[in-house]
Motif scaffolding. Sequence first.
Motif, PDB file in Angstrom:
ATOM      1  N   LEU A  50     132.012  31.522  49.242  1.00  0.00           N
ATOM      2  CA  LEU A  50     130.594  31.986  49.657  1.00  0.00           C
ATOM      3  C   LEU A  50     131.192  31.299  50.655  1.00  0.00           C
ATOM      4  O   LEU A  50     130.473  32.179  51.660  1.00  0.00           O
ATOM      5  N   TYR A  52     133.307  32.700  52.648  1.00  0.00           N
ATOM      6  CA  TYR A  52     133.905  33.959  53.442  1.00  0.00           C
ATOM      7  C   TYR A  52     132.372  35.117  53.684  1.00  0.00           C
ATOM      8  O   TYR A  52     132.789  36.065  54.347  1.00  0.00           O
ATOM      9  N   GLU A  53     131.718  34.571  53.194  1.00  0.00           N
ATOM     10  CA  GLU A  53     130.172  35.312  53.204  1.00  0.00           C
ATOM     11  C   GLU A  53     129.995  35.657  54.982  1.00  0.00           C
ATOM     12  O   GLU A  53     129.848  34.088  55.036  1.00  0.00           O
ATOM     13  N   LYS A  54     129.581  36.706  54.881  1.00  0.00           N
ATOM     14  CA  LYS A  54     129.033  36.214  56.419  1.00  0.00           C
ATOM     15  C   LYS A  54     127.841  35.771  56.460  1.00  0.00           C
ATOM     16  O   LYS A  54     126.400  35.465  55.687  1.00  0.00           O
ATOM     17  N   VAL A  56     127.026  32.562  55.994  1.00  0.00           N
ATOM     18  CA  VAL A  56     127.290  31.434  55.289  1.00  0.00           C
ATOM     19  C   VAL A  56     127.885  29.524  56.030  1.00  0.00           C
ATOM     20  O   VAL A  56     128.741  30.375  56.775  1.00  0.00           O
ATOM     21  N   THR A  77     122.465  37.117  56.414  1.00  0.00           N
ATOM     22  CA  THR A  77     122.529  36.983  55.253  1.00  0.00           C
ATOM     23  C   THR A  77     121.360  37.221  54.423  1.00  0.00           C
ATOM     24  O   THR A  77     119.918  36.226  55.329  1.00  0.00           O
ATOM     25  N   LYS A  81     121.561  38.605  48.886  1.00  0.00           N
ATOM     26  CA  LYS A  81     123.068  39.119  48.460  1.00  0.00           C
ATOM     27  C   LYS A  81     124.041  37.916  48.879  1.00  0.00           C
ATOM     28  O   LYS A  81     125.159  37.862  48.131  1.00  0.00           O
ATOM     29  N   LEU A  82     123.414  36.424  48.638  1.00  0.00           N
ATOM     30  CA  LEU A  82     124.579  36.099  48.741  1.00  0.00           C
ATOM     31  C   LEU A  82     124.487  35.636  46.679  1.00  0.00           C
ATOM     32  O   LEU A  82     125.311  34.594  45.838  1.00  0.00           O
ATOM     33  N   ALA A  85     126.669  38.222  45.463  1.00  0.00           N
ATOM     34  CA  ALA A  85     128.403  37.380  45.910  1.00  0.00           C
ATOM     35  C   ALA A  85     128.329  36.419  44.962  1.00  0.00           C
ATOM     36  O   ALA A  85     129.567  36.474  44.325  1.00  0.00           O
TER      37      ALA A  85
END
Length: 117
Positions: A50, A52-54, A56, A77, A81-82, A85
């Motif tokens: 997570l 690496y998630e935009k 976060v 985000t 979307k999370l 992910a």
Amino acid sequence: MKSLKTLLFSLVFVGLATFGFAQGGKKGEEVKFKTSAVCGMCKATLEKGLAYEKGVEKATLDENTKVLTVQFNSTKTSADKLRKAVNDLGYDADDSKATPRAYDRLDACCKKDNGVH
């Protein structure tokens, strides 16, 4: 007169710039997911994945309760979307099931069928 116009222009510009930044995204929003994580390796996978998630800012898994807490910027985000992910990392998130292919790639100790250890 010229310096007065310059001063007024500068004040207006600074005021608008400040207003624009103040209207920015909501940082520090938080969402919690009940996951299918079972071990410390799951914790590392979820928290690193997570990161690496935009949008976060921070992700933390409580191994005892299996609750993943994610702090994020809602302009970059969303909770949906999370959740996706998390599913794409191989874990359930609330009622949303893990992606089968991602689940199959998990180490044996991380599969929910193997129980807590």
